[in-house]
Design a protein around this motif. Structure first.
Motif, mmCIF file in Angstrom:
data_model
loop_
_atom_site.group_PDB
_atom_site.id
_atom_site.type_symbol
_atom_site.label_atom_id
_atom_site.label_comp_id
_atom_site.label_asym_id
_atom_site.label_seq_id
_atom_site.Cartn_x
_atom_site.Cartn_y
_atom_site.Cartn_z
ATOM 1 N N LEU A 154 3.328 -6.587 -9.189
ATOM 2 C CA LEU A 154 4.736 -6.546 -8.833
ATOM 3 C C LEU A 154 5.308 -5.162 -9.081
ATOM 4 C CD1 LEU A 154 5.936 -9.868 -10.513
ATOM 5 C CD2 LEU A 154 5.252 -9.527 -8.123
ATOM 6 N N VAL A 155 6.233 -4.773 -8.224
ATOM 7 C CA VAL A 155 7.020 -3.572 -8.462
ATOM 8 C C VAL A 155 8.476 -3.973 -8.536
ATOM 9 C CG1 VAL A 155 5.359 -2.065 -7.329
ATOM 10 C CG2 VAL A 155 7.270 -2.984 -6.005
ATOM 11 N N GLY A 156 9.226 -3.250 -9.359
ATOM 12 C CA GLY A 156 10.648 -3.513 -9.511
ATOM 13 C C GLY A 156 11.461 -2.376 -8.921
ATOM 14 N N VAL B 127 3.632 4.179 -7.831
ATOM 15 C CA VAL B 127 3.208 3.412 -9.008
ATOM 16 C C VAL B 127 2.200 4.204 -9.844
ATOM 17 C CG1 VAL B 127 3.701 1.193 -7.919
ATOM 18 C CG2 VAL B 127 1.384 2.098 -7.808
ATOM 19 N N LEU B 128 1.380 5.015 -9.211
ATOM 20 C CA LEU B 128 0.454 5.851 -9.971
ATOM 21 C C LEU B 128 1.224 6.861 -10.824
ATOM 22 C CD1 LEU B 128 -2.459 6.566 -10.633
ATOM 23 C CD2 LEU B 128 -2.492 8.046 -8.615
ATOM 24 N N ALA C 277 0.822 -1.215 0.000
ATOM 25 C CA ALA C 277 0.000 0.000 0.000
ATOM 26 C C ALA C 277 0.856 1.265 0.000
ATOM 27 C CB ALA C 277 -0.946 -0.009 1.191
ATOM 28 N N THR C 278 2.023 1.218 0.621
ATOM 29 C CA THR C 278 2.897 2.393 0.671
ATOM 30 C C THR C 278 3.496 2.730 -0.693
ATOM 31 O OG1 THR C 278 4.678 0.925 1.401
ATOM 32 C CG2 THR C 278 3.475 2.133 3.106
ATOM 33 N N ASP C 279 3.351 1.835 -1.674
ATOM 34 C CA ASP C 279 3.867 2.076 -3.023
ATOM 35 C C ASP C 279 2.902 2.886 -3.882
ATOM 36 O OD1 ASP C 279 6.021 0.353 -2.378
ATOM 37 O OD2 ASP C 279 4.914 -1.399 -3.118
ATOM 38 N N ARG D 248 -7.839 0.653 -6.002
ATOM 39 C CA ARG D 248 -8.443 -0.584 -5.490
ATOM 40 C C ARG D 248 -7.468 -1.742 -5.705
ATOM 41 N NH1 ARG D 248 -14.268 -0.278 -8.520
ATOM 42 N NH2 ARG D 248 -14.913 -1.810 -6.983
ATOM 43 N N MET D 249 -6.204 -1.503 -5.428
ATOM 44 C CA MET D 249 -5.162 -2.467 -5.765
ATOM 45 C C MET D 249 -5.349 -3.811 -5.067
ATOM 46 S SD MET D 249 -3.125 -1.013 -7.981
ATOM 47 C CE MET D 249 -1.479 -1.723 -7.885
#
Length: 210
Positions: free
Chosen positions: A92-94, A52-53, A46-48, A79-80
């Protein structure tokens, strides 16, 4: 838990030839390259959200697109957990050098309608059987492109789709995003049809997993 490595096919630059290694099964973690300049893929938190947006919107702006143009939208970013993480999906985040520079998601293909109605935000679960998933939100920060990071995200998400039991992967891009289309094709994705939405040519692609 350490998993066997997989080649990170596709992508330009030296990172494209590196090996994508699964470091942890759940929550999933992969690494491409070394600790400096390499990429660490992990599950979204959630802190990302703000990062990411911004990455999503920056990626669209790079090719002259924007949310709300009839093809692209960003309501799912609010609503991730509901759309991606609690409904048989993944996001996923890189990270590279301590910064989020890449991302991509998997979601059930029945969560978001097709065509121009995608831009309006509603969704409803359809067939309860896990059959098809959409690969979406594939983004790499412009200053970190051509290092194999996009290929690493595609490889990891394909691996997750198999683990989740999907038979078919679907996706779409636009005629403006030729680099993305080339990347998908390098992984064996096939174009199925094209559709003009708001003057933008949308290209639909898919890949059978089994």
């Amino acid at each position: 838990m350490r998993r066997a490595s997989a080649r990170s096919d596709g992508g330009d630059g030296p990172a494209g030839a590196r090996t994508l290694v699964r470091l942890q099964a759940e929550p999933p973690v992969w690494r491409l390259g070394g600790p400096v300049g390499g990429l660490r893929l992990r599950r979204y938190r959630a802190t990302d959200h703000a990062t990411v947006l911004d990455l999503h919107r920056e990626g669209l702006a790079q090719v002259g697109l924007r949310p709300g143009d009839g093809v692209y939208y960003d309501h799912d970013f609010f609503r991730m957990e509901e759309i991606y993480l609690r409904n048989d999906g993944e996001f996923l985040v890189g990270e590279s050098d301590g910064e989020i520079v890449a991302m991509g998601g998997l979601r059930r293909a029945d969560l978001v309608p097709g065509g121009s109605s995608r831009a309006f935000g509603g969704y409803a679960l359809g067939n309860p059987a896990l059959d098809a998933a959409e690969m979406v939100r594939l983004r790499v920060r412009p200053d970190r492109q051509r290092r194999g990071y996009g290929a690493a995200v595609v490889r990891a998400l394909e691996e997750r789709a198999v683990e989740l039991g999907y038979r078919l992967l679907k996706g779409d891009t636009t005629a403006y995003q030729q680099a993305a289309l080339t990347l998908y094709r390098s992984f064996g994705w096939k174009e199925t049809r094209r559709e003009k939405i708001g003057g933008i040519e949308n290209i639909y692609i898919e890949k059978r997993l089994r």
